[in-house]
Design a protein around this motif. Structure first.
Motif: not given
Length: 169
Positions: A93-99
């Motif tokens: 999930v973390k690499p997919l986040l913009d913020k």
């Protein structure tokens, strides 16, 4: 106790619920069912519910589909947030986040420590953030953790979060 008194527009959310598990199915997925029940009880729509194997590619494919679906406002996941080798939800999930919304994980762990599991809260890597105007909450898989996150953090702020990420668009 703080009471959410800001008057953000009460927008009902279109939600995707995903359980990360190698052993659960829809009939044995208590945490996924709990998330759905909480959302529907508060007037939100569950447009999709799935169980995905604890595998990075499978998780990435399902979450990316939700992020790219303009009809999904929120993705709520449970499972795969611990420290075992099979727990890869956060790494996916973390690499997919913009913020990132760091307060979610910080406050979740604090509440878990104080109200639920004590020092075992250090093992939780719960996370939340925004990806392509979609809110993502990644919760642990236990029913107690889901109940805590939904009641104390997610449901009180869900409409506000959606309002904030969409107010400039």
């Amino acid at each position: 106790m703080y009471v959410n008194d800001h008057k953000a527009k009460m927008r009902k959310a279109a939600c995707m619920v995903i359980t990360m598990s190698d052993t659960r199915n829809i009939s044995t997925d208590k945490s996924g069912s709990l998330i759905v029940d909480f959302l529907e009880k508060h007037g939100h729509m569950v447009t999709s519910r799935d169980i995905v194997a604890d595998e990075k590619n499978a998780i990435d494919k399902k979450i990316t589909a939700g992020i790219n679906d303009p009809n999904i406002d929120v993705i709520l996941t449970n499972g795969g947030t611990g420290i075992a080798n099979r727990d890869v939800t956060i790494e996916t999930v973390k690499p997919l986040l913009d913020k990132e919304i760091p307060g979610f994980g910080e406050i979740f762990r604090s509440l878990s420590y104080l109200e639920d599991i004590g020092s075992a809260a250090i093992l939780s890597r719960a996370i939340a953030g925004i990806a392509n105007q979609t809110v993502i909450f990644a919760m642990p898989g236990s029913s107690g953790a889901v109940r805590l996150a939904m009641e104390r953090l997610i449901l009180p702020e869900l409409s506000h979060v959606i309002h904030e990420i969409n107010k400039d668009t």
